[in-house]
Design an enzyme around this catalytic site. Structure first.
Site, PDB file in Angstrom:
ATOM      1  N   ASN A  71       0.852  -1.200   0.000  1.00  0.00           N
ATOM      2  CA  ASN A  71       0.000   0.000   0.000  1.00  0.00           C
ATOM      3  C   ASN A  71       0.879   1.237   0.000  1.00  0.00           C
ATOM      4  O   ASN A  71       1.947   1.243   0.615  1.00  0.00           O
ATOM      5  CB  ASN A  71      -0.875  -0.008   1.270  1.00  0.00           C
ATOM      6  CG  ASN A  71      -1.796   1.195   1.358  1.00  0.00           C
ATOM      7  OD1 ASN A  71      -2.474   1.530   0.381  1.00  0.00           O
ATOM      8  ND2 ASN A  71      -1.835   1.841   2.504  1.00  0.00           N
ATOM      9  N   HIS A 123       1.012   5.075   1.246  1.00  0.00           N
ATOM     10  CA  HIS A 123       0.325   5.891   2.255  1.00  0.00           C
ATOM     11  C   HIS A 123       0.990   7.274   2.330  1.00  0.00           C
ATOM     12  O   HIS A 123       2.228   7.373   2.393  1.00  0.00           O
ATOM     13  CB  HIS A 123       0.398   5.209   3.629  1.00  0.00           C
ATOM     14  CG  HIS A 123      -0.358   5.959   4.670  1.00  0.00           C
ATOM     15  ND1 HIS A 123      -1.730   5.914   4.785  1.00  0.00           N
ATOM     16  CD2 HIS A 123       0.066   6.826   5.623  1.00  0.00           C
ATOM     17  CE1 HIS A 123      -2.117   6.700   5.766  1.00  0.00           C
ATOM     18  NE2 HIS A 123      -1.054   7.261   6.292  1.00  0.00           N
ATOM     19  N   SER A 182       5.016   6.709   2.340  1.00  0.00           N
ATOM     20  CA  SER A 182       5.587   5.396   2.671  1.00  0.00           C
ATOM     21  C   SER A 182       4.934   4.325   1.819  1.00  0.00           C
ATOM     22  O   SER A 182       3.756   4.425   1.474  1.00  0.00           O
ATOM     23  CB  SER A 182       5.295   5.037   4.140  1.00  0.00           C
ATOM     24  OG  SER A 182       5.667   6.066   5.025  1.00  0.00           O
ATOM     25  N   ASP A 216      -2.700   0.469   8.109  1.00  0.00           N
ATOM     26  CA  ASP A 216      -1.533   1.338   7.862  1.00  0.00           C
ATOM     27  C   ASP A 216      -0.373   1.023   8.817  1.00  0.00           C
ATOM     28  O   ASP A 216       0.527   1.849   9.005  1.00  0.00           O
ATOM     29  CB  ASP A 216      -1.902   2.831   7.963  1.00  0.00           C
ATOM     30  CG  ASP A 216      -2.916   3.251   6.911  1.00  0.00           C
ATOM     31  OD1 ASP A 216      -2.908   2.677   5.808  1.00  0.00           O
ATOM     32  OD2 ASP A 216      -3.717   4.160   7.201  1.00  0.00           O
TER      33      ASP A 216
HETATM   34  C1  GRF Z   1      -2.435   8.797  -2.572  1.00  0.00           C
HETATM   35  O1  GRF Z   1      -2.071   9.958  -1.908  1.00  0.00           O
HETATM   36  C2  GRF Z   1      -2.169   7.585  -1.702  1.00  0.00           C
HETATM   37  O2  GRF Z   1      -1.100   7.761  -0.834  1.00  0.00           O
HETATM   38  C3  GRF Z   1      -3.440   7.462  -0.927  1.00  0.00           C
HETATM   39  O3  GRF Z   1      -4.456   7.823  -1.846  1.00  0.00           O
HETATM   40  C4  GRF Z   1      -3.926   8.715  -2.817  1.00  0.00           C
HETATM   41  C5  GRF Z   1      -4.265   8.161  -4.171  1.00  0.00           C
HETATM   42  O4  GRF Z   1      -3.964   9.053  -5.211  1.00  0.00           O
HETATM   43  N1  GRF Z   1      -3.553   6.135  -0.367  1.00  0.00           N
HETATM   44  P1  GRF Z   1      -4.112   8.575  -6.720  1.00  0.00           P
HETATM   45  O5  GRF Z   1      -5.521   8.019  -6.889  1.00  0.00           O
HETATM   46  O6  GRF Z   1      -3.074   7.527  -6.996  1.00  0.00           O
HETATM   47  O7  GRF Z   1      -3.906   9.818  -7.552  1.00  0.00           O
END
Ligand code: GRF
Length: 214
Positions: free
Chosen positions: A111, A113, A140, A149
């Protein structure tokens, strides 16, 4: 790996800029991976269009059609298993996955984050960084465990927080580094360079430890 390239399922819920970064890295041959499918729980996710433009099979699995989380997770697992993937990448996927689902793909779900984990798990990370007055922020990539998370961090990058920053500017800056670290991590996985032993991540045999990050 199922082939010479790591086969990926990428799960999204929205804009899909991280998905685009993975598509671009695969297409440029920067990583030994290919995306077998993109799955969204939101029919309107723009990332689905990005996948279609790249000729990647797309699926919408709406959580609203399932009476409970477990049924959704089971349907998701069935869908993913039809693509025979090595790695599941959560790239802005806004659903919490249950413990059974996670166990089924142990050490095969990552994932991205938007914070320097273990700080700021959960939502609204940019606003929380600003209200805490932090001087650095970042993103991260971690292995997914049943602890939301909280799975072991594989890599992270930081950015300075400027006095002029807003939640929006931080989001843009963090996105830029996300687009670097997520494909990079997938590349490590594809090259078989990552191991997880007793909940700890090793890259090329060297322990990666962000637990004392402050
Ligand atoms: C990112 O900031 C990611 O860290 C979080 O959701 C957002 C997704 O952005 N989990 P995108 O859809 O890839 O533009």
């Amino acid at each position: 790996m199922t082939g010479s390239k790591a086969a990926l399922a990428v799960l999204i819920s929205g804009h899909g800029s991280n998905l685009q970064a993975i598509i671009d890295s695969c297409n440029k041959g920067e990583i030994a991976a290919s995306i077998r499918c993109v799955i969204s729980n939101e029919a309107k996710a723009y990332g689905l269009q990005r996948a279609q433009q790249a000729n990647i099979p797309t699926n919408v699995l709406s959580h609203t059609e399932f009476s409970d989380r477990k049924l959704f997770d089971d349907a998701l697992a069935n869908l993913i298993d039809g693509y025979n993937v090595d790695l599941i990448v959560l790239a802005g996927f806004m659903r919490i996955l249950g413990a059974d689902f996670i166990k089924r793909y142990e050490h095969r779900i990552i994932n991205i984050h938007p914070s320097l984990l273990p700080k700021y798990k959960g939502l609204d990370t940019h606003a929380r960084v600003l209200s805490a007055g932090d001087k650095i922020h970042g993103a991260s990539v971690h292995f997914v465990t049943a602890d939301l998370d909280g799975g072991p961090v594989i890599t992270q990058e930081s950015i300075p927080v400027e006095s002029s920053d807003t939640a929006e500017t931080l989001q843009q800056k963090v996105h830029r580094i996300e687009h670097e670290i997520l494909p990079r991590t997938i590349g490590w996985f594809a090259d078989n360079r990552l191991r997880v032993v007793d909940g700890k991540v090793f890259l090329d045999g060297k322990l990666i430890d962000y637990t004392n990050h402050s």
